[in-house]
Enzyme design. Structure first.
Site, PDB file in Angstrom:
ATOM      1  N   GLU A   1     -42.505  57.030  -7.698  1.00 59.46           N
ATOM      2  CA  GLU A   1     -43.752  57.094  -8.446  1.00 59.46           C
ATOM      3  C   GLU A   1     -44.910  57.505  -7.539  1.00 59.46           C
ATOM      4  OE1 GLU A   1     -43.424  57.106 -11.499  1.00 59.46           O
ATOM      5  OE2 GLU A   1     -45.452  56.915 -12.284  1.00 59.46           O
TER       6      GLU A   1
ATOM      7  N   HIS B   1     -46.896  65.349 -13.306  1.00 58.64           N
ATOM      8  CA  HIS B   1     -46.299  64.063 -12.930  1.00 58.64           C
ATOM      9  C   HIS B   1     -44.781  64.212 -12.761  1.00 58.64           C
ATOM     10  CE1 HIS B   1     -45.993  59.572 -13.097  1.00 58.64           C
ATOM     11  NE2 HIS B   1     -44.765  59.869 -13.511  1.00 58.64           N
ATOM     12  N   GLU B   2     -44.133  64.733 -13.800  1.00 55.30           N
ATOM     13  CA  GLU B   2     -42.675  64.882 -13.715  1.00 55.30           C
ATOM     14  C   GLU B   2     -42.316  65.914 -12.650  1.00 55.30           C
ATOM     15  OE1 GLU B   2     -40.940  62.606 -15.039  1.00 55.30           O
ATOM     16  OE2 GLU B   2     -42.581  61.822 -16.268  1.00 55.30           O
TER      17      GLU B   2
ATOM     18  N   HIS C   1     -41.964  64.106  -9.448  1.00 63.83           N
ATOM     19  CA  HIS C   1     -40.634  63.476  -9.340  1.00 63.83           C
ATOM     20  C   HIS C   1     -39.576  64.550  -9.040  1.00 63.83           C
ATOM     21  CE1 HIS C   1     -41.556  59.417 -10.642  1.00 63.83           C
ATOM     22  NE2 HIS C   1     -42.047  59.792 -11.799  1.00 63.83           N
TER      23      HIS C   1
END
Ligand code: ZN
Length: 514
Positions: free
Chosen positions: A308, A278-279, A282
């Site tokens: 997101e 997830h990170e 980003h």
């Protein structure tokens, strides 16, 4: 003066105005980066008792930047540069800078400095109180802080102004042009589509074993796994680093310094895998922005929702997809041979996609994730309108969790105290998660149409195709376009829930067989 001389004089004047404007913006940018480094340090390195002093430092940095933003220099430059005859002469980057700063300026100009400073000091303290309250399951100690945060936010919304609902003023600062009305409609249709899917899953006779994901996976090896996963999806470590923090996050400190964090739970390998990817999503976004935009205020992600969409794209659509694990599962087995002994790729795929309504949003599955957001969204709306006060939160939280997910948390730690966001004063922020999920499904649908061999490439371990497509279409342009413009340009239509719901139905019908 002849025409040529007039034009020269005009062009000189325009450039001088622009230079002066950009020189103040550079100062704001540099101070923001200094503040961001200090914030990163709070989450990763700083001794607990340092928080009050650091809060003071940050509140002063915020105050200086606020004063610079609403200064005479910026005011007169903006007035000049926003005028159509001048604005039309600007190049694409300068136009975007004027648009983005103009938006900030309009908002900041309306809010008294004292109120911004008060909020900054309050949230620094609240963050510490929240962390302790969460550790001790003591919502009562946090409630007055939360009440105060909402009341200041309400005041801020009144200063900013809105057409229909004070919530519009708050959500707009995270997602340009988003309103409570649009969100109401997206959330209502998601509730109508997702609650029945959850019901079918609960009634399904398919039982999935995921016990092997909760065996002991040592921290050191998990950190190595995080690094490897990040490299696998294309995150560049010479432009970033990985740390651990209570709540994983990504922070851009310049084009060549984009940092990510994860959190490790020895008995929950997917918590770390999910957070890392997830990170990483980003991080790839920030690392993919055109470096020429790095010293400007438009050298970052277009909005929280678009940001997101990138993290959820990688975490769920890619990172919980069969093609990805066809490529990566052998590497995972090699790292954890004991824990994954006898587990097949199919077992693993089903296990990581198990749908079990859970209390913790960040660990929830794709089907229930947006229902967690609905709970928070409805709570924020009710608090802001004064329909409820902060003491009502725990009971209402339980009631909504029961209604939408069919479960009630036993403690506030796993209920209303689980998220850090409200303690930061981030009200109107949670919907950006759902915007991200919907948008990710839209992007994936478009990517698949343009690259029919996509899933075979991913299965063969080639993630470059994904990264370069996202890079060219979304990452590179930073904030040169608005979120709506990006969504329309890439997908040929506006944000909607259609592709997300289709994706969920197709994927989980296969897994749970209805
Ligand atoms: Zn995120």
């Amino acid at each position: 003066m002849n025409t040529e001389l007039k034009e020269k004089a005009y062009s000189k004047e325009l450039n001088e105005k622009l230079d002066k404007f950009k020189s103040v913006l550079s100062e704001i940018q540099a101070l923001s980066v200094a503040g961001a480094v200090a914030s990163w340090d709070i989450e990763t390195q700083m001794p607990k008792l340092g928080s009050e002093y650091r809060g003071w430092v940050l509140s002063i940095l915020t105050k200086i930047n606020h004063e610079k933003l609403i200064s005479e220099d910026i005011e007169s430059s903006l007035q000049y540069l926003r005028r159509e005859e001048n604005n039309s002469k600007l190049n694409k980057v300068d136009k975007a800078i004027v648009r983005v700063i103009g938006r900030e300026y309009d908002k900041d100009k309306k809010i008294p400095v004292k109120l911004i400073q008060e909020l900054s000091e309050l949230t620094s303290k609240s963050h510490v109180v929240w962390a302790e309250a969460k550790a001790k399951n003591d919502y009562k100690s946090f409630s007055p802080h939360l009440g105060k945060i909402f009341s200041i936010k309400k005041e801020i919304a009144e200063y900013i102004g809105y057409e229909e609902d004070p919530y519009d003023a708050l959500v707009d600062s995270y997602e340009e042009k988003m309103t409570a009305k649009k969100l109401d409609s997206l959330f209502e249709s998601l509730k109508a589509d997702l609650i029945p899917v959850l019901k079918k899953i609960k009634e399904s006779s398919v039982k999935i074993n995921n016990a092997f994901l909760e065996k002991k996976y040592p921290s050191d090896e998990q950190i190595e796994l995080s690094k490897d996963l990040l490299k696998y999806i294309g995150y560049e470590f010479d432009k970033g680093r990985l740390d651990t923090s209570n709540h994983p996050f990504t922070i851009g400190l310049g084009p060549n310094d984009v940092r990510v964090t994860t959190h490790i739970k020895e008995n929950n390998i997917m918590s770390n895998i999910g957070s890392s990817i997830h990170e990483g999503g980003h991080g790839l976004y920030e690392q993919g922005v055109d470096p020429n935009l790095g010293k400007t205020c438009v050298g970052s992600g277009a909005s929280l929702g678009i940001h997101e969409s990138q993290s959820r794209f990688y975490e769920t659509i890619i990172g919980q997809g069969m093609p990805f694990w066809k490529g990566y599962f052998p590497k995972l087995v090699q790292r954890f041979p004991e824990q994954l002994k006898g587990v097949t790729l199919e077992d693993f795929y089903r296990a990581i996609n198990i749908v079990t309504p859970s209390f913790i949003r960040v660990e929830s599955d794709e089907v229930t994730y947006n229902l967690h957001i609905v709970v928070r969204y409805e709570m924020e709306r009710a608090l802001l309108s004064g329909e409820i006060n902060s003491d009502d939160i725990p009971a209402l939280w339980s009631e909504k969790m029961d209604k939408y997910l069919g479960i009630k948390p036993a403690t506030d730690t796993e209920g209303c105290l689980q998220d850090v966001h409200w303690s930061w004063g981030a009200i109107g922020y949670f919907p950006t998660y759902t915007i991200g999920n919907l948008c990710a499904a839209q992007f994936y649908n478009t990517l698949k149409k343009q690259q029919p061999n996509l899933e075979d490439e991913i299965a063969s371990g080639n993630l470059k195709l994904v990264r370069s497509w996202l890079g060219e279409n979304i990452h590179n342009c930073g904030m040169l376009e608005t979120p709506q413009e990006i969504i329309r340009r890439v997908n040929g239509e506006d944000l909607n829930s259609k592709y997300f719901v289709e994706y969920i139905n197709q994927k989980y019908k296969d897994i749970y067989g209805w």
